[in-house]
Write an enzyme that holds these catalytic residues in place. Structure first.
Site, PDB file in Angstrom:
ATOM      1  N   TYR A   1      15.879   0.820  -3.803  1.00  0.00           N
ATOM      2  CA  TYR A   1      14.816   0.514  -2.853  1.00  0.00           C
ATOM      3  C   TYR A   1      14.368   1.730  -2.056  1.00  0.00           C
ATOM      4  O   TYR A   1      13.271   1.729  -1.504  1.00  0.00           O
ATOM      5  CB  TYR A   1      15.140  -0.675  -1.949  1.00  0.00           C
ATOM      6  CG  TYR A   1      16.519  -0.737  -1.356  1.00  0.00           C
ATOM      7  CD1 TYR A   1      16.852  -0.013  -0.237  1.00  0.00           C
ATOM      8  CD2 TYR A   1      17.477  -1.570  -1.919  1.00  0.00           C
ATOM      9  CE1 TYR A   1      18.114  -0.099   0.316  1.00  0.00           C
ATOM     10  CE2 TYR A   1      18.744  -1.662  -1.370  1.00  0.00           C
ATOM     11  CZ  TYR A   1      19.057  -0.921  -0.247  1.00  0.00           C
ATOM     12  OH  TYR A   1      20.305  -1.009   0.295  1.00  0.00           O
TER      13      TYR A   1
ATOM     14  N   GLU B   1      -7.133  -4.095   0.700  1.00  0.00           N
ATOM     15  CA  GLU B   1      -6.947  -4.731  -0.605  1.00  0.00           C
ATOM     16  C   GLU B   1      -6.681  -3.680  -1.679  1.00  0.00           C
ATOM     17  O   GLU B   1      -5.830  -3.872  -2.566  1.00  0.00           O
ATOM     18  CB  GLU B   1      -8.184  -5.544  -0.989  1.00  0.00           C
ATOM     19  CG  GLU B   1      -8.426  -6.770  -0.144  1.00  0.00           C
ATOM     20  CD  GLU B   1      -9.282  -6.521   1.095  1.00  0.00           C
ATOM     21  OE1 GLU B   1      -9.232  -5.401   1.669  1.00  0.00           O
ATOM     22  OE2 GLU B   1      -9.999  -7.450   1.495  1.00  0.00           O
TER      23      GLU B   1
ATOM     24  N   LYS C   1      -2.533  -4.661   8.741  1.00  0.00           N
ATOM     25  CA  LYS C   1      -3.268  -3.710   9.577  1.00  0.00           C
ATOM     26  C   LYS C   1      -3.163  -4.258  11.003  1.00  0.00           C
ATOM     27  O   LYS C   1      -3.896  -5.185  11.378  1.00  0.00           O
ATOM     28  CB  LYS C   1      -4.719  -3.653   9.097  1.00  0.00           C
ATOM     29  CG  LYS C   1      -5.537  -2.541   9.644  1.00  0.00           C
ATOM     30  CD  LYS C   1      -6.898  -2.536   8.922  1.00  0.00           C
ATOM     31  CE  LYS C   1      -7.716  -1.342   9.287  1.00  0.00           C
ATOM     32  NZ  LYS C   1      -8.971  -1.295   8.514  1.00  0.00           N
TER      33      LYS C   1
ATOM     34  N   GLU D   1     -11.714   5.164  11.749  1.00  0.00           N
ATOM     35  CA  GLU D   1     -10.485   4.819  11.035  1.00  0.00           C
ATOM     36  C   GLU D   1     -10.099   5.929  10.062  1.00  0.00           C
ATOM     37  O   GLU D   1      -8.922   6.267   9.921  1.00  0.00           O
ATOM     38  CB  GLU D   1     -10.658   3.511  10.264  1.00  0.00           C
ATOM     39  CG  GLU D   1     -10.842   2.293  11.133  1.00  0.00           C
ATOM     40  CD  GLU D   1     -11.060   1.051  10.319  1.00  0.00           C
ATOM     41  OE1 GLU D   1     -10.153   0.201  10.306  1.00  0.00           O
ATOM     42  OE2 GLU D   1     -12.134   0.931   9.683  1.00  0.00           O
TER      43      GLU D   1
END
Length: 122
Positions: free
Chosen positions: A53, A73, A100, A21
């Site tokens: 934005y 997290e 994810k 990863e």
């Protein structure tokens, strides 16, 4: 309380516990909701009376595409922290949903995600 939602922003990052990863990277999707007051911008039609934005998108992109974290997290927490700091005059709270889509888990599922809410109204 009013809200601005940036829905399903997609980025490529290198977050995860596994070496693959961190080396290969993967897609991440983020939805960010900003708790704010839109009454003045709604009546004046002036950009400086609201949260731009495009600037929020760039903050999210810089975090997800930046420094690698082991946990999503931690990525979500960093997004919330930066938004509350950078836009402190206009944003009272933020909700971050970080998805994810393709974690390295054998099985059939749509995705994994975290959903955090942070702010000064809590």
């Amino acid at each position: 309380m009013d809200y601005i939602h940036l829905n399903e922003m997609e980025f490529y990052g290198y977050h995860g516990v596994l070496q693959e990863e961190m080396k290969l990277g993967q897609r991440f999707r983020a939805t960010v909701s900003l708790a704010t007051d839109l009454s003045e911008s709604g009546t004046t039609d002036e950009l400086d009376k609201t949260v731009n934005y495009a600037d929020v998108f760039n903050v999210c992109r810089s975090i997800v595409e930046g420094e690698p974290f082991k946990l999503i997290e931690a990525v979500a927490e960093r997004i919330a922290e930066y938004i509350l700091d950078i836009f402190k005059d206009k944003v009272f709270g933020v909700r971050v949903v970080l998805i994810k889509p393709d974690p390295p888990i054998h099985g059939h599922y749509g995705s994994v995600s975290v959903d955090i809410t942070r702010g000064r109204f809590m």
